[in-house]
Design a protein around this motif. Sequence first.
Motif, PDB file in Angstrom:
ATOM      1  N   ALA A 369       0.699  -1.260   0.028  1.00 22.86           N
ATOM      2  CA  ALA A 369       0.012   0.047   0.150  1.00 22.86           C
ATOM      3  C   ALA A 369       0.934   1.233  -0.004  1.00 22.86           C
ATOM      4  O   ALA A 369       0.605   2.222  -0.860  1.00 22.86           O
ATOM      5  CB  ALA A 369      -0.906   0.043   1.268  1.00 22.86           C
ATOM      6  N   ALA A 370       1.872   1.251   0.911  1.00 19.86           N
ATOM      7  CA  ALA A 370       2.813   2.384   1.039  1.00 19.86           C
ATOM      8  C   ALA A 370       3.677   2.640  -0.377  1.00 19.86           C
ATOM      9  O   ALA A 370       3.730   3.690  -0.997  1.00 19.86           O
ATOM     10  CB  ALA A 370       3.732   2.420   2.012  1.00 19.86           C
ATOM     11  N   SER A 371       3.830   1.398  -1.097  1.00 20.23           N
ATOM     12  CA  SER A 371       4.523   1.586  -2.349  1.00 20.23           C
ATOM     13  C   SER A 371       3.803   2.254  -3.416  1.00 20.23           C
ATOM     14  O   SER A 371       4.006   2.908  -4.334  1.00 20.23           O
ATOM     15  CB  SER A 371       5.214   0.361  -2.638  1.00 20.23           C
ATOM     16  OG  SER A 371       6.206  -0.327  -1.595  1.00 20.23           O
ATOM     17  N   ALA A 372       2.538   1.610  -3.485  1.00 19.39           N
ATOM     18  CA  ALA A 372       1.489   2.047  -4.554  1.00 19.39           C
ATOM     19  C   ALA A 372       1.444   3.855  -4.309  1.00 19.39           C
ATOM     20  O   ALA A 372       1.339   4.486  -5.304  1.00 19.39           O
ATOM     21  CB  ALA A 372       0.016   1.403  -4.234  1.00 19.39           C
ATOM     22  N   VAL A 373       1.273   4.083  -2.820  1.00 18.65           N
ATOM     23  CA  VAL A 373       1.070   5.697  -2.850  1.00 18.65           C
ATOM     24  C   VAL A 373       2.451   6.309  -3.314  1.00 18.65           C
ATOM     25  O   VAL A 373       2.382   7.608  -3.953  1.00 18.65           O
ATOM     26  CB  VAL A 373       1.092   5.948  -1.268  1.00 18.65           C
ATOM     27  CG1 VAL A 373       1.043   7.592  -1.050  1.00 18.65           C
ATOM     28  CG2 VAL A 373      -0.345   5.354  -0.741  1.00 18.65           C
ATOM     29  N   TYR A 374       3.563   5.789  -3.091  1.00 15.87           N
ATOM     30  CA  TYR A 374       4.746   6.562  -3.529  1.00 15.87           C
ATOM     31  C   TYR A 374       5.072   6.418  -5.051  1.00 15.87           C
ATOM     32  O   TYR A 374       5.395   7.465  -5.604  1.00 15.87           O
ATOM     33  CB  TYR A 374       5.886   5.706  -2.679  1.00 15.87           C
ATOM     34  CG  TYR A 374       7.424   5.919  -3.102  1.00 15.87           C
ATOM     35  CD1 TYR A 374       7.904   7.415  -2.825  1.00 15.87           C
ATOM     36  CD2 TYR A 374       8.039   5.451  -4.150  1.00 15.87           C
ATOM     37  CE1 TYR A 374       9.135   8.026  -3.341  1.00 15.87           C
ATOM     38  CE2 TYR A 374       9.060   6.011  -4.524  1.00 15.87           C
ATOM     39  CZ  TYR A 374       9.832   7.190  -4.188  1.00 15.87           C
ATOM     40  OH  TYR A 374      11.322   7.664  -4.577  1.00 15.87           O
ATOM     41  N   ALA A 375       4.695   5.491  -5.622  1.00 15.74           N
ATOM     42  CA  ALA A 375       4.701   5.275  -6.846  1.00 15.74           C
ATOM     43  C   ALA A 375       3.564   5.887  -7.985  1.00 15.74           C
ATOM     44  O   ALA A 375       3.839   6.869  -8.829  1.00 15.74           O
ATOM     45  CB  ALA A 375       4.340   3.590  -7.551  1.00 15.74           C
ATOM     46  N   ALA A 376       2.344   6.338  -7.212  1.00 13.91           N
ATOM     47  CA  ALA A 376       1.548   7.268  -7.782  1.00 13.91           C
ATOM     48  C   ALA A 376       1.849   8.804  -7.548  1.00 13.91           C
ATOM     49  O   ALA A 376       1.756   9.480  -8.483  1.00 13.91           O
ATOM     50  CB  ALA A 376       0.207   7.109  -6.836  1.00 13.91           C
ATOM     51  N   LYS A 377       2.532   9.194  -6.685  1.00 16.45           N
ATOM     52  CA  LYS A 377       3.113  10.484  -6.206  1.00 16.45           C
ATOM     53  C   LYS A 377       4.352  10.642  -7.369  1.00 16.45           C
ATOM     54  O   LYS A 377       4.228  11.846  -7.985  1.00 16.45           O
ATOM     55  CB  LYS A 377       3.758  10.752  -5.002  1.00 16.45           C
ATOM     56  CG  LYS A 377       2.451  10.693  -3.942  1.00 16.45           C
ATOM     57  CD  LYS A 377       3.052  11.107  -2.564  1.00 16.45           C
ATOM     58  CE  LYS A 377       3.010  12.735  -2.692  1.00 16.45           C
ATOM     59  NZ  LYS A 377       3.377  13.442  -1.446  1.00 16.45           N
ATOM     60  N   CYS A 378       5.037   9.658  -7.311  1.00 12.20           N
ATOM     61  CA  CYS A 378       6.069   9.884  -8.712  1.00 12.20           C
ATOM     62  C   CYS A 378       5.526   9.972 -10.117  1.00 12.20           C
ATOM     63  O   CYS A 378       6.104  10.548 -10.909  1.00 12.20           O
ATOM     64  CB  CYS A 378       7.142   8.692  -8.428  1.00 12.20           C
ATOM     65  SG  CYS A 378       8.262   8.679  -7.007  1.00 12.20           S
ATOM     66  N   THR A 379       4.430   9.143 -10.321  1.00 13.11           N
ATOM     67  CA  THR A 379       4.045   9.356 -11.367  1.00 13.11           C
ATOM     68  C   THR A 379       3.180  10.580 -12.012  1.00 13.11           C
ATOM     69  O   THR A 379       3.321  11.189 -13.073  1.00 13.11           O
ATOM     70  CB  THR A 379       2.893   8.270 -11.681  1.00 13.11           C
ATOM     71  OG1 THR A 379       3.494   6.987 -11.550  1.00 13.11           O
ATOM     72  CG2 THR A 379       2.240   8.122 -12.976  1.00 13.11           C
ATOM     73  N   LEU A 380       2.681  11.375 -10.922  1.00 11.51           N
ATOM     74  CA  LEU A 380       2.078  12.292 -11.172  1.00 11.51           C
ATOM     75  C   LEU A 380       2.924  13.646 -10.769  1.00 11.51           C
ATOM     76  O   LEU A 380       2.597  14.694 -10.876  1.00 11.51           O
ATOM     77  CB  LEU A 380       0.812  12.708 -10.105  1.00 11.51           C
ATOM     78  CG  LEU A 380      -0.398  11.602 -10.319  1.00 11.51           C
ATOM     79  CD1 LEU A 380      -1.378  11.635  -9.404  1.00 11.51           C
ATOM     80  CD2 LEU A 380      -0.955  11.811 -11.850  1.00 11.51           C
ATOM     81  N   ASN A 381       4.299  13.333 -10.383  1.00  9.37           N
ATOM     82  CA  ASN A 381       5.293  14.404 -10.109  1.00  9.37           C
ATOM     83  C   ASN A 381       4.942  15.314  -9.069  1.00  9.37           C
ATOM     84  O   ASN A 381       4.837  16.457  -8.971  1.00  9.37           O
ATOM     85  CB  ASN A 381       5.449  15.439 -11.608  1.00  9.37           C
ATOM     86  CG  ASN A 381       5.953  14.512 -12.524  1.00  9.37           C
ATOM     87  OD1 ASN A 381       6.944  13.622 -12.607  1.00  9.37           O
ATOM     88  ND2 ASN A 381       5.501  14.917 -13.945  1.00  9.37           N
ATOM     89  N   LYS A 382       4.365  14.542  -8.101  1.00  7.24           N
ATOM     90  CA  LYS A 382       3.915  15.118  -6.843  1.00  7.24           C
ATOM     91  C   LYS A 382       5.411  15.409  -5.901  1.00  7.24           C
ATOM     92  O   LYS A 382       6.099  14.449  -5.770  1.00  7.24           O
ATOM     93  CB  LYS A 382       2.879  14.392  -6.104  1.00  7.24           C
ATOM     94  CG  LYS A 382       1.775  14.348  -6.706  1.00  7.24           C
ATOM     95  CD  LYS A 382       0.907  15.504  -6.581  1.00  7.24           C
ATOM     96  CE  LYS A 382      -0.505  15.031  -7.000  1.00  7.24           C
ATOM     97  NZ  LYS A 382      -1.349  16.404  -7.167  1.00  7.24           N
TER      98      LYS A 382
END
Length: 455
Positions: A369-382
Amino acid sequence: MASRVADQQQVRGMAVVGAGVKPQKKAVVDGRNRKPLGEIGNQQAVRGIEVKPNRPITRNFRAQLLANAQAAAANENNKKQVCVNVNGGAAVLDELVPVRRAEAPKPVQKKLVIVKPKPKEVIEISPDKEEGLIEKAKPEKKKEGASKKKAAPTLTSVLTARSKAACGLTNKPKEVIVDIDAKDVGNDLAAVEYVEDMYKFYKLVEHENRPHDYMDSQPEINENMRAILMDWLVVVHRKFELSPEAFYLTVNIIDRFLSVKTVPRRDLQLVGISAMLIASKYEEIWPPQVDDFVSLSDNAYSNVQILVMEKMILGKLEWTLTVPTLYVFLVRFIKAAISDEQMENLVYYLAELGMMHYGILMYCPSMIAASAVYAAKCTLNKSPAWCDTLKLHTGFSEEQLIDCSKVLVSLQAKAARNKLQGVYKKYSSSEKSAVALLTPAKLLLPPATASGGSS
């Protein structure tokens, strides 16, 4: 009885006390008319010795006083006698004529110099304009009259500060940790009072009901068959419009059951149907009927077979259904990320792609779950991709999530060309913000991996 007059004798030229004064006779005093003694403070001097006549002077007492006086005079004469040494001759003791020497000058007393200890120095590290980070020594207490000139930084302090800066040990400003539950204080369903204790418990027990590596113990099942079953269950879940909790619990039941029971290939779909039936009864208010699952399976299994398999699954799992699934951690970590709708859908998309992949089972649910959040923020350039608020609520640092995040992003890059399109089509719709069409984070992709989809 008549009082006796104490005659004072002259001792070595010593004057007689009361000489020339006629002694007076004291009246005879009986026991009744006895007068008190004179003042106790009256003192009589006998050769320099003060005597407090607190009792009448008797012969014995007078003899003792004279003996003490003579001894004191002898000691004084002995101190005055000196030994004279003329031209290295022998010392001659003159007992008759004492030689008086000039008193030696008193030694000058040396003044004691009290050395106060220097105040302790507190070393602080602060940035410098030219040399980088240097150490500044500040005394705890300033001495009066001390010079205000700053001490020049030493070479050792400069090198130490630069080494700490290179290792990332400098004092960085602390980030403000956001209170993610502040908006839900008035919501009784949010359980703000004990939500933190709940997730601490989930983190402790998530390893107790984790499925282990079971493919080696399943002779007729492989990873591809499991992926096909999961892709079909995604379609069934959408058709019945079940809650997300039911889907994630279904996957958890399947993996746990396959970890403890060998299943033939023909019964793998039956296991999936029965697991979704159990999860629906547990999570839904109006779960689907058994006949609905029979029709969805194109009558491949009867009602009796589904119920028998349901009973077998519950027996093997010892009726343990209250477990922290991946969805439990996703909800909390998405809230900690303060995400919008697009990011929330992207996190669920990455998590479900990971569930399709058997190799993701090596990671615990909270890390996925934490990795999904981290990957999503990297994908959206957060920016920042990871913060102290997420680190506090997830319990993972950014370095700990790199490996699992790379697995999820690689699955995201291959989703458009994969034969199993259940999850990809689900999140390609506008209802899910079309997050499946986003370009994966290039920082988490291997150089040789082609990017999937277009933004």
